[in-house]
Design a protein around this motif. Structure first.
Motif: not given
Ligand code: 9D3
Length: 254
Positions: A120, A137, A140, A142
């Motif tokens: 998380e 990035l 969306y 990842l």
């Molecule tokens: C519900 C909360 N989520 C955030 C959107 C939790 C969450 C999802 C995915 C926390 C970390 C992640 C992993 N993603 C990354 O580490 C990440 C990321 C991404 O998901 N989208 C765009 N850029 C990046 S840079 C690192």
């Protein structure tokens, strides 16, 4: 320049070291890549690097301790190599979006420590104490920061002197003038398809360089106005659009 990557999946970085533009950047030592397996810095017998979040909820949090130990190892390795103290970049969904402007600045810098999050997120106390910058990035989701780190390394590697075949192609890159790129064509001059023949736009075969340049510019303006009107606004604010460009944009039926 030097990148130190902290990751639970260092094997994801290997393919980029053996192909293409990134391989040339590593082989020529323009980019020096050091991979650090975070699990190697977990001291308990289970090599744990994550735990449950205080306050509850789903998802695990990356522990501070292994991160602090990994960063200390990197700092002493950097010092032994006679290098300076590189900034720490965390890839995170709450970071600022990566831009070509940021890529260009990093490409001209001594490097960075790239921290790839998983789960998380990472304990905020590590972020507050050690992270200089958070980069995303885009909007969306990842599964971690490895692909963002590879994206940054790739974008920076291709800007290193001698890494791209064609130095002039930097200048013509999409975004270097703030507009999207024009379409490209190569052989054959006429492509036979079941639906019929498809010719290359005749202006490109005319040999008339000014006409070709104007056509390409108009293609850029048209595709940018349709797909990324925000970039047209930006180019206008930066004074990058000529009167001729504005006249052409007004003639478009968007
Ligand atoms: C519900 C909360 N989520 C955030 C959107 C939790 C969450 C999802 C995915 C926390 C970390 C992640 C992993 N993603 C990354 O580490 C990440 C990321 C991404 O998901 N989208 C765009 N850029 C990046 S840079 C690192």
């Amino acid at each position: 320049m030097r990148f130190d990557v902290i990751t639970l999946f260092p094997e994801l970085f290997a393919p980029f070291q053996s192909v293409g533009v990134t391989r040339r950047a590593f082989e020529s030592k323009a980019v020096d890549l050091h991979l650090w397996q975070l699990r190697d810095f977990a001291d308990d017998t289970y090599r744990r690097v994550d735990d449950r979040a205080y306050g509850g909820g789903p998802g695990m949090v990356m522990l501070v301790e292994p991160l602090v130990k990994a960063l200390a190892a990197i700092r002493s390795d950097q010092a032994a190599a006679g290098g300076e103290r590189l900034p720490v970049i965390l890839f995170s969904p709450v970071g600022r979006p990566l831009t070509q402007t940021r890529v260009q600045a990093l490409a001209a810098s001594p490097g960075a420590v790239l921290l790839c999050g998983r789960y998380e997120g990472i304990d905020q106390r590590f972020v507050d104490a050690h992270v200089d910058e958070e980069i995303s990035l885009g909007d969306y989701v990842l599964s971690g920061g490895e692909l963002p780190a590879l994206t940054l390394i790739d974008a920076v590697a291709r800007l290193q002197p001698g890494v791209l075949n064609d130095a002039a192609s930097h200048q013509q890159d999409s975004f270097s003038d703030g507009l999207l790129d024009c379409p490209h064509y190569s052989r054959p001059e006429v492509l036979a398809l079941p639906e019929g023949d498809v010719a290359v736009p005749p202006v490109l075969l005319s040999g008339h360089h000014a006409h070709i340049a104007r056509w390409r510019r108009e293609q850029q303006l048209a595709i940018t106005a349709r797909r990324r009107p925000d970039l047209i606004d930006m180019a206008r604010l930066q004074g990058a659009l000529s009167k001729e460009d504005e006249r052409f944009l007004k003639s478009l039926l968007l």
